[in-house]
Design an enzyme around this catalytic site. Structure first.
Site, PDB file in Angstrom:
ATOM      1  N   ARG A  53     -10.396  -8.748   1.657  1.00 28.04           N
ATOM      2  CA  ARG A  53      -8.940  -8.458   1.424  1.00 28.04           C
ATOM      3  C   ARG A  53      -8.130  -9.648   2.263  1.00 28.04           C
ATOM      4  O   ARG A  53      -8.092  -9.790   3.296  1.00 28.04           O
ATOM      5  CB  ARG A  53      -8.236  -7.105   1.828  1.00 28.04           C
ATOM      6  CG  ARG A  53      -6.611  -6.864   1.835  1.00 28.04           C
ATOM      7  CD  ARG A  53      -6.306  -5.841   2.548  1.00 28.04           C
ATOM      8  NE  ARG A  53      -4.675  -5.745   2.413  1.00 28.04           N
ATOM      9  CZ  ARG A  53      -3.748  -5.080   3.476  1.00 28.04           C
ATOM     10  NH1 ARG A  53      -4.408  -4.379   4.416  1.00 28.04           N
ATOM     11  NH2 ARG A  53      -2.860  -4.917   3.196  1.00 28.04           N
ATOM     12  N   ARG A  69       9.020  -0.540  10.811  1.00 31.78           N
ATOM     13  CA  ARG A  69       9.770  -1.746  10.255  1.00 31.78           C
ATOM     14  C   ARG A  69      11.046  -1.261   9.833  1.00 31.78           C
ATOM     15  O   ARG A  69      11.337  -0.253   9.054  1.00 31.78           O
ATOM     16  CB  ARG A  69       9.068  -2.362   9.117  1.00 31.78           C
ATOM     17  CG  ARG A  69       7.696  -3.154   9.532  1.00 31.78           C
ATOM     18  CD  ARG A  69       6.988  -3.576   8.280  1.00 31.78           C
ATOM     19  NE  ARG A  69       5.482  -3.995   8.455  1.00 31.78           N
ATOM     20  CZ  ARG A  69       4.625  -3.781   7.836  1.00 31.78           C
ATOM     21  NH1 ARG A  69       4.701  -3.370   6.489  1.00 31.78           N
ATOM     22  NH2 ARG A  69       3.215  -4.115   8.084  1.00 31.78           N
ATOM     23  N   HIS A 120       1.027  -5.209  -1.064  1.00 31.12           N
ATOM     24  CA  HIS A 120       0.494  -4.128  -1.376  1.00 31.12           C
ATOM     25  C   HIS A 120       0.236  -4.113  -2.854  1.00 31.12           C
ATOM     26  O   HIS A 120      -0.073  -3.297  -3.518  1.00 31.12           O
ATOM     27  CB  HIS A 120       1.390  -2.833  -1.286  1.00 31.12           C
ATOM     28  CG  HIS A 120       1.648  -2.445   0.164  1.00 31.12           C
ATOM     29  ND1 HIS A 120       2.856  -2.032   0.583  1.00 31.12           N
ATOM     30  CD2 HIS A 120       0.864  -2.597   1.174  1.00 31.12           C
ATOM     31  CE1 HIS A 120       2.925  -1.814   1.799  1.00 31.12           C
ATOM     32  NE2 HIS A 120       1.847  -2.127   2.141  1.00 31.12           N
ATOM     33  N   GLU A 130      -7.643   0.905  -3.223  1.00 28.53           N
ATOM     34  CA  GLU A 130      -7.800  -0.523  -2.803  1.00 28.53           C
ATOM     35  C   GLU A 130      -9.099  -1.270  -2.701  1.00 28.53           C
ATOM     36  O   GLU A 130      -9.433  -2.380  -2.910  1.00 28.53           O
ATOM     37  CB  GLU A 130      -6.643  -1.004  -1.662  1.00 28.53           C
ATOM     38  CG  GLU A 130      -5.155  -0.830  -2.038  1.00 28.53           C
ATOM     39  CD  GLU A 130      -4.379  -0.963  -0.706  1.00 28.53           C
ATOM     40  OE1 GLU A 130      -3.830  -2.009  -0.558  1.00 28.53           O
ATOM     41  OE2 GLU A 130      -4.367   0.014   0.195  1.00 28.53           O
ATOM     42  N   ASN A 147     -11.737  -5.857   5.356  1.00 37.41           N
ATOM     43  CA  ASN A 147     -10.429  -6.317   5.703  1.00 37.41           C
ATOM     44  C   ASN A 147     -10.410  -6.771   7.350  1.00 37.41           C
ATOM     45  O   ASN A 147     -10.378  -5.697   8.139  1.00 37.41           O
ATOM     46  CB  ASN A 147      -9.629  -4.907   5.319  1.00 37.41           C
ATOM     47  CG  ASN A 147      -8.134  -5.245   5.641  1.00 37.41           C
ATOM     48  OD1 ASN A 147      -7.671  -6.176   6.054  1.00 37.41           O
ATOM     49  ND2 ASN A 147      -7.319  -3.974   5.361  1.00 37.41           N
TER      50      ASN A 147
END
Length: 392
Positions: free
Chosen positions: A88, A237, A177, A380, A9
């Site tokens: 990813r 966020r 996601h 993941e 990643n």
């Protein structure tokens, strides 16, 4: 014969990685290379043998990935090169609805999606191209955060803006996601024996948060949009705000679009309201000590989450399960309890004792004959490794 797959990643200043032995799907090692392209670059590798920290003499993507491969080999964590590399990639636009083997065309399409993920996709390309130059004989596979959400119907992904903006620039909702939502929804369906026809709500709650509605294994709606800023309140966020806020802040504060975007992405959410932290644990601790703004941040977080889950429930033919995952979803007992107890309309009855232990052997934290609430630890990296194995 080796059956190791390395999952990467690549971030703007870091590389996360995991090494899997796919004969047993065991994670043999994981690690993080930080502060890339600086004089302070370093790597941490964790395995059953312990923890290893290394300083990087060169910290560009190519040199760092070479150090990762060589160190994993020297430490005896793999005896040969991986049979595949899984990457990813945050944004695949409308190009990708499934994992794909890396080709020149795939790299070009990822580059075309850079305007949709300017911080993430360039790093992914850098990681892919670095591995390609180092080990051209190893097949590489890309798995996209947006892919699982490509089953959204137009009524769910279109914004109420001129249609030409979608046609010309791809202005639409993509979701994020996806790998996590796909894994935990399929895992919940399997654990609960739901069969092929089911309706599931998934809540991926961490520093970044999103929820999805999944019908018969297909995503039909999600809370994140064209960027990861839309939807739920998150660590830093803002989640949903009035689009007119940008003009208002520009007029009143003199802020540029870049400054406003930075505030909404990095200085808002739990951090912005509480003034304490973006970490749920720290905010909860402050609230317990009587910090009113910390409690207010929690109230807003949970209210927004419940409201979004209620909206997503309208997309389901029936509700069979509500899945909690991510750092908050897997560990915050109070968040799970508040959501379930607030949303009586879902028909889920919380089992207080099971919630305290993060669920029974299946992860179930509810009781009764109604829909189930279940905690599923996301995986993941394993999903990416499985995708890579399937494609080679």
């Amino acid at each position: 014969m080796s059956n190791n797959i390395l999952v990467i990643n690549s971030g703007s200043s870091s590389i996360k990685f995991s090494l899997f032995d796919m004969s047993s799907e065991a994670e043999r090692a994981s690690g993080l290379a930080e502060r890339l392209n600086t004089a302070e670059g370093e790597i941490t590798i964790k395995s059953a043998e312990g923890k290893l920290n290394l300083k990087l003499e060169k910290s560009d993507y190519r040199s760092t990935l070479e150090v990762i491969i060589n160190t994993l080999t020297e430490q005896g964590l793999m005896d040969t090169l991986p049979v595949a590399i899984g990457h990813r990639v945050v944004h695949g636009g409308e190009f990708f609805s499934d994992p794909v083997l890396v080709t020149a065309d795939v790299i070009e399409k990822i580059k075309q999606c850079i305007p949709l993920a300017p911080l993430h996709n360039p790093a992914a390309v850098a990681g892919i191209e670095a591995m390609e130059s180092l080990y051209p004989e190893i097949p590489q596979v890309t798995v996209f955060d947006t892919a699982f959400h490509q089953t959204l119907p137009p009524k769910a992904y279109l914004y109420g803006v001129p249609y030409e903006l979608y046609e010309e620039l791809g202005v639409r909702r993509y979701g994020m996601h996806g790998t996590s939502h796909q894994y935990v929804s399929s895992e919940a369906a399997k654990r609960l024996g739901l069969g092929e026809k089911h309706g599931i709500l998934t809540a991926h709650l961490g520093n970044g948060c999103s929820c999805s509605a999944v019908v018969n294994g297909k995503c039909v709606d999600t809370t994140m949009g064209m960027t990861p800023l839309e939807g739920l309140l998150m660590g830093t966020r803002s989640g949903d705000v009035d689009p007119g806020l940008h003009q208002f802040l520009h007029d009143q504060k003199g802020w540029s679009i870049e400054e406003i975007t930075n505030v909404l992405n990095k200085k808002s959410g739990l951090l912005g309201i509480s003034g304490v932290s973006n970490d749920m644990r720290s905010v909860e601790a402050a609230a317990e000590e009587g910090n009113e703004r910390a409690q207010l941040a929690l109230d807003v977080f949970h209210f927004r989450l419940a409201r979004q889950l209620g909206g997503l429930a309208a997309c389901l033919p029936q509700l069979d399960a509500l899945v909690f995952t991510g750092g908050i979803g897997e560990n915050s007992r109070s968040t799970r309890a508040l959501i379930i107890n607030t949303m009586k309309i879902l028909g889920i009855e919380l089992d207080e004792e099971l919630n305290k232990t993060n669920g029974n052997e299946l992860g179930v934290i509810s009781k009764g004959n109604g829909p189930k609430a279940i905690v599923v630890n996301t995986a993941e990296e394993l999903m990416i490794a499985r995708a890579a194995q399937a494609l080679i």
